[in-house]
Design a protein around this motif. Structure first.
Motif, PDB file in Angstrom:
ATOM      1  N   TYR A 136      47.652  41.509  41.858  1.00  0.00           N
ATOM      2  CA  TYR A 136      48.046  42.876  41.507  1.00  0.00           C
ATOM      3  C   TYR A 136      47.915  43.114  40.006  1.00  0.00           C
ATOM      4  O   TYR A 136      48.569  43.988  39.448  1.00  0.00           O
ATOM      5  CB  TYR A 136      49.485  43.129  41.957  1.00  0.00           C
ATOM      6  CG  TYR A 136      49.703  42.850  43.429  1.00  0.00           C
ATOM      7  CD1 TYR A 136      49.235  43.737  44.394  1.00  0.00           C
ATOM      8  CD2 TYR A 136      50.354  41.693  43.851  1.00  0.00           C
ATOM      9  CE1 TYR A 136      49.416  43.472  45.752  1.00  0.00           C
ATOM     10  CE2 TYR A 136      50.541  41.420  45.200  1.00  0.00           C
ATOM     11  CZ  TYR A 136      50.072  42.320  46.141  1.00  0.00           C
ATOM     12  OH  TYR A 136      50.244  42.054  47.478  1.00  0.00           O
ATOM     13  N   GLY A 137      47.061  42.345  39.377  1.00  0.00           N
ATOM     14  CA  GLY A 137      46.933  42.409  37.925  1.00  0.00           C
ATOM     15  C   GLY A 137      46.087  43.550  37.406  1.00  0.00           C
ATOM     16  O   GLY A 137      45.944  43.713  36.198  1.00  0.00           O
ATOM     17  N   GLY A 138      45.478  44.324  38.293  1.00  0.00           N
ATOM     18  CA  GLY A 138      44.743  45.507  37.851  1.00  0.00           C
ATOM     19  C   GLY A 138      43.270  45.289  37.557  1.00  0.00           C
ATOM     20  O   GLY A 138      42.528  46.235  37.341  1.00  0.00           O
ATOM     21  N   TYR A 139      42.822  44.029  37.511  1.00  0.00           N
ATOM     22  CA  TYR A 139      41.406  43.725  37.316  1.00  0.00           C
ATOM     23  C   TYR A 139      41.141  42.354  37.943  1.00  0.00           C
ATOM     24  O   TYR A 139      42.067  41.620  38.277  1.00  0.00           O
ATOM     25  CB  TYR A 139      41.037  43.732  35.832  1.00  0.00           C
ATOM     26  CG  TYR A 139      41.685  42.615  35.032  1.00  0.00           C
ATOM     27  CD1 TYR A 139      41.018  41.425  34.777  1.00  0.00           C
ATOM     28  CD2 TYR A 139      42.988  42.748  34.543  1.00  0.00           C
ATOM     29  CE1 TYR A 139      41.617  40.393  34.065  1.00  0.00           C
ATOM     30  CE2 TYR A 139      43.600  41.729  33.830  1.00  0.00           C
ATOM     31  CZ  TYR A 139      42.913  40.567  33.596  1.00  0.00           C
ATOM     32  OH  TYR A 139      43.511  39.545  32.899  1.00  0.00           O
ATOM     33  N   ASP A 140      39.865  42.024  38.104  1.00  0.00           N
ATOM     34  CA  ASP A 140      39.514  40.762  38.768  1.00  0.00           C
ATOM     35  C   ASP A 140      39.022  39.690  37.798  1.00  0.00           C
ATOM     36  O   ASP A 140      39.355  38.523  37.946  1.00  0.00           O
ATOM     37  CB  ASP A 140      38.437  41.021  39.831  1.00  0.00           C
ATOM     38  CG  ASP A 140      38.918  41.965  40.919  1.00  0.00           C
ATOM     39  OD1 ASP A 140      40.053  41.784  41.395  1.00  0.00           O
ATOM     40  OD2 ASP A 140      38.170  42.894  41.283  1.00  0.00           O
ATOM     41  N   LEU A 141      38.238  40.079  36.814  1.00  0.00           N
ATOM     42  CA  LEU A 141      37.671  39.125  35.863  1.00  0.00           C
ATOM     43  C   LEU A 141      37.827  39.658  34.447  1.00  0.00           C
ATOM     44  O   LEU A 141      37.738  40.866  34.214  1.00  0.00           O
ATOM     45  CB  LEU A 141      36.171  38.914  36.131  1.00  0.00           C
ATOM     46  CG  LEU A 141      35.720  38.449  37.509  1.00  0.00           C
ATOM     47  CD1 LEU A 141      34.197  38.486  37.592  1.00  0.00           C
ATOM     48  CD2 LEU A 141      36.228  37.046  37.800  1.00  0.00           C
ATOM     49  N   SER A 142      38.051  38.752  33.508  1.00  0.00           N
ATOM     50  CA  SER A 142      37.925  39.104  32.093  1.00  0.00           C
ATOM     51  C   SER A 142      36.744  38.307  31.541  1.00  0.00           C
ATOM     52  O   SER A 142      36.588  37.120  31.842  1.00  0.00           O
ATOM     53  CB  SER A 142      39.204  38.794  31.314  1.00  0.00           C
ATOM     54  OG  SER A 142      39.462  37.401  31.285  1.00  0.00           O
ATOM     55  N   VAL A 143      35.914  38.972  30.770  1.00  0.00           N
ATOM     56  CA  VAL A 143      34.673  38.375  30.284  1.00  0.00           C
ATOM     57  C   VAL A 143      34.657  38.440  28.762  1.00  0.00           C
ATOM     58  O   VAL A 143      34.711  39.519  28.172  1.00  0.00           O
ATOM     59  CB  VAL A 143      33.442  39.122  30.854  1.00  0.00           C
ATOM     60  CG1 VAL A 143      32.147  38.471  30.372  1.00  0.00           C
ATOM     61  CG2 VAL A 143      33.493  39.161  32.385  1.00  0.00           C
TER      62      VAL A 143
END
Length: 216
Positions: free
Chosen positions: A202-209
């Motif tokens: 539920y963090g609002g995004y899937d990946l950080s790049v």
């Protein structure tokens, strides 16, 4: 006096040359983007991608940078297997999707054919001919094969079959696999230095790049 002037000129020239080759310059600063991945069975009859109608998901588009749509095959929906668009990766700026769904595209969705209903809710179909939707790649065959076993098969022949069983575990597994596929996609690009999968569902995004500013 002449000798001093010559020496001063030479020193300036040396310093200037060092600057030109970049020997003393700092490396480019790192940047980070937040990415959402939507992994969905290919809509083989139309060039579209889909986004859920849920307000929370639409509002959350403003908290990330990009959305990547993966169109996958499903052995139980035969036209998707070997389709020319199977495995396509479509990229869109998250803010553009938000603006389309809440402002620019509102008239488009007065036509019920542009909305689909499934066991996991109502979805907006977004036409791929919009200028900010761009195909940026295709999954390798090994990834295509993995996804072919994970279709929910709750739609076919252009319509959703509402009486078919919807397996949420399969949906979650497919979503996680899509994130792993996109992590590999990013890690192969030379400008990318680090890719992190968000462990909070539920963090609002899937990946950080994390990347050095170039095309990614």
């Amino acid at each position: 006096m002449i000798v001093r002037k010559v020496r001063a000129t030479l020193l300036k020239s040396i310093v200037h040359n060092v600057d030109l080759v970049g020997g003393e310059k700092s490396p480019p600063s790192m940047k980070t983007i937040r990415v959402e991945v939507k992994t969905q069975t290919l809509m083989y009859s139309k060039n579209i991608v889909s986004f859920p109608q849920r307000k929370s998901q639409i509002d959350n588009l403003l908290n990330k940078d990009w959305v990547y749509f993966i169109g996958t095959g499903d052995y139980k929906v035969k036209p998707t297997i070997g389709h020319t668009r199977e495995g396509e990766i479509i990229r869109a700026p998250a803010k553009k999707i938000y603006e389309w769904l809440t402002k620019d595209g509102k008239k488009y969705y007065t036509n019920p054919d542009n909305i689909k209903t499934s066991k996991d809710g109502i979805w907006y179909n977004i036409p791929q001919n919009l200028p900010w939707l761009k195909k940026v790649g295709t999954l390798p065959d090994v990834w295509k094969e993995r996804f072919r076993h994970l279709g929910n098969t709750n739609w076919e022949n252009k319509h959703y079959k509402t009486k078919k069983y919807f397996d949420k575990n399969t949906m979650n597994k497919k979503g996680t696999l899509g994130e792993e596929a996109m992590r590999e996609y990013f890690e192969k690009q030379p400008s990318v230095k680090k890719v992190t999968m968000n462990e909070n569902p539920y963090g609002g995004y899937d990946l950080s790049v994390d990347y050095i500013p170039e095309k990614i």
